[in-house]
Design an enzyme around this catalytic site. Structure first.
Site, mmCIF file in Angstrom:
data_model
loop_
_atom_site.group_PDB
_atom_site.id
_atom_site.type_symbol
_atom_site.label_atom_id
_atom_site.label_comp_id
_atom_site.label_asym_id
_atom_site.label_seq_id
_atom_site.Cartn_x
_atom_site.Cartn_y
_atom_site.Cartn_z
ATOM 1 N N LYS A 71 0.650 -0.586 0.053
ATOM 2 C CA LYS A 71 -0.023 0.077 -0.164
ATOM 3 C C LYS A 71 1.226 1.428 0.160
ATOM 4 C CE LYS A 71 -2.334 -1.158 3.703
ATOM 5 N NZ LYS A 71 -1.994 -2.818 3.784
ATOM 6 N N THR A 72 1.908 1.467 0.689
ATOM 7 C CA THR A 72 2.219 2.215 0.773
ATOM 8 C C THR A 72 3.348 2.385 -0.484
ATOM 9 O OG1 THR A 72 3.049 1.859 3.437
ATOM 10 C CG2 THR A 72 4.909 3.512 2.059
ATOM 11 N N ASP A 116 -1.785 7.138 6.831
ATOM 12 C CA ASP A 116 -1.625 5.504 6.602
ATOM 13 C C ASP A 116 -2.362 5.178 7.915
ATOM 14 O OD1 ASP A 116 -0.419 2.544 6.336
ATOM 15 O OD2 ASP A 116 1.477 3.064 7.338
ATOM 16 N N THR A 165 -5.896 -1.115 6.705
ATOM 17 C CA THR A 165 -6.239 -2.923 7.399
ATOM 18 C C THR A 165 -7.505 -3.011 7.419
ATOM 19 O OG1 THR A 165 -5.313 -2.587 9.105
ATOM 20 C CG2 THR A 165 -3.312 -3.185 7.916
ATOM 21 N N ARG A 224 6.654 -8.313 1.981
ATOM 22 C CA ARG A 224 7.500 -7.826 3.168
ATOM 23 C C ARG A 224 8.336 -8.814 3.277
ATOM 24 N NH1 ARG A 224 3.982 -3.833 6.642
ATOM 25 N NH2 ARG A 224 5.442 -2.173 4.422
#
Length: 352
Positions: A71-72, A116, A165, A224
């Site tokens: 997302k980032t 965020d 999230t 990640r």
């Protein structure tokens, strides 16, 4: 080890300090480089290209999905594709409407504001954001009590990219103000292989297809985690092998780090072993299961269970937690025969 701090886990989806530093170098710079999330990527490509052709700022974008899925990275790509600067902040950092007003009033025209964990923003700031997103205006309250006055402040057009999230926690008025909403899915092993091979090139690590596939299969569908495991396997290959990551080297390295073939770590296996060996596969209450593994109830529920449920190894039922046939097979155990001790709940649910 106590797992209340999830960042201690090598398979934790949240970023730690090392991840943050390394991800900056590994992040793709445009949509063509971005691996996976094909639907979101194609839809976002249309949104951005149309906005550029009109000479307008892009619509506000909401990205939802589990941590570690990109997302980032996508927010930074949106800014890069639009040729605009990006401002990064988070919901927990905005506790007052004045905090948000200060950020919004300093934005440049066309700038991308990445927010965020937008679901954790305070309610007063959230209500101010409604008007800012829709009318590019905020009302700044000056003074208190009967003498307070609202001063309207015009804002330059900007693009808000919100990441969450837990999209269900966003109030409908806020969700409705986003022009584009994209849900990030977990990655397929083949997509993670491409992520790992790309990261290996950038990190100057030699890896073959077998090594990439082995790491991808243990990465829980999360880039990640895949990149973190790649770095740990790289360390092992450098110290105990010839520096080349093969399937055998990757498997041996991840065994050292206690990540098994399905991506389960020590906490995950402890929960499954307690459920199977002590309680015959369940059903068993969450509190009892937590005591059996020596962890807090919240740790088992929020840290271990989500992946076990998603992986089809554990089920949550009204009577308690129950192991699936896949859990017995994964640990190499034989489920109790019908009518055997502790098998009642599992019998009714799975017919084992």
């Amino acid at each position: 080890m106590n797992w209340d701090d999830e960042s201690e886990r090598i398979v934790a989806p949240a970023a730690d300090g090392e991840d943050t530093a390394v991800e900056a170098a590994l992040r793709p710079k445009d949509l063509d480089e971005f691996v996976g999330q094909e639907k979101v990527r194609q839809q976002l490509d249309l949104v951005l290209k149309a906005a550029k052709q009109r000479g307008a700022t892009a619509d506000h974008v909401l990205l939802s999905g589990a941590p570690g899925l990109g997302k980032t990275t996508l927010s930074m790509i949106i800014a890069a594709e639009m040729g605009a600067p990006i401002r990064i902040t988070s919901g927990p950092a905005i506790q007052h409407a004045g905090d948000l007003a200060a950020i919004l009033s300093s934005l440049q025209e066309g700038e991308v504001l990445f927010l965020d964990e937008i679901h954790r923003m305070s309610r007063p700031a959230e209500e101010m954001l409604y008007m800012a997103m829709e009318d590019f205006r905020v009302d700044v309250i000056v003074g208190k009590g009967p003498g307070a006055t609202a001063i309207p402040l015009e804002l330059p057009p900007f693009t808000l990219v919100g990441a969450t999230t837990r999209a269900g926690l966003l109030p409908p008025p806020l969700r409705d103000r986003f022009g584009f909403t994209g849900h990030m899915e977990f990655y397929a092993p083949e997509e993670l292989e491409r992520v790992i091979q790309r990261s290996a090139r950038l990190l100057d690590v030699e890896i073959d297809t077998g090594g990439a596939a082995e790491i991808a299969g243990r990465s829980r569908g999360t880039p990640r985690i895949a990149n973190r495991l790649l770095r740990r396997v790289r360390d092992y290959a450098q110290v105990r092998a010839d520096g080349v990551i093969t399937r055998e080297v990757a498997a041996t390295a991840l065994q050292v780090y206690e990540v098994d073939a399905r991506g389960l770590d020590r906490l995950d296996r402890a929960v499954l072993e307690a459920l199977l060996k002590l309680f015959g596969g369940g059903p068993v209450g969450l509190s009892t299961l937590a005591v059996a593994v020596g962890e807090e109830r919240e740790t088992v529920e929020e840290v271990a269970e989500p992946f076990l449920v998603r992986g089809g190894l554990l089920a949550r039922t009204p009577r308690g937690r129950v192991a699936t046939p896949a859990a017995w097979a994964h640990l190499g155990l034989v489920p109790p025969q019908q009518g055997g001790a502790g098998s009642g709940g599992q019998q009714g649910l799975f017919g084992v």
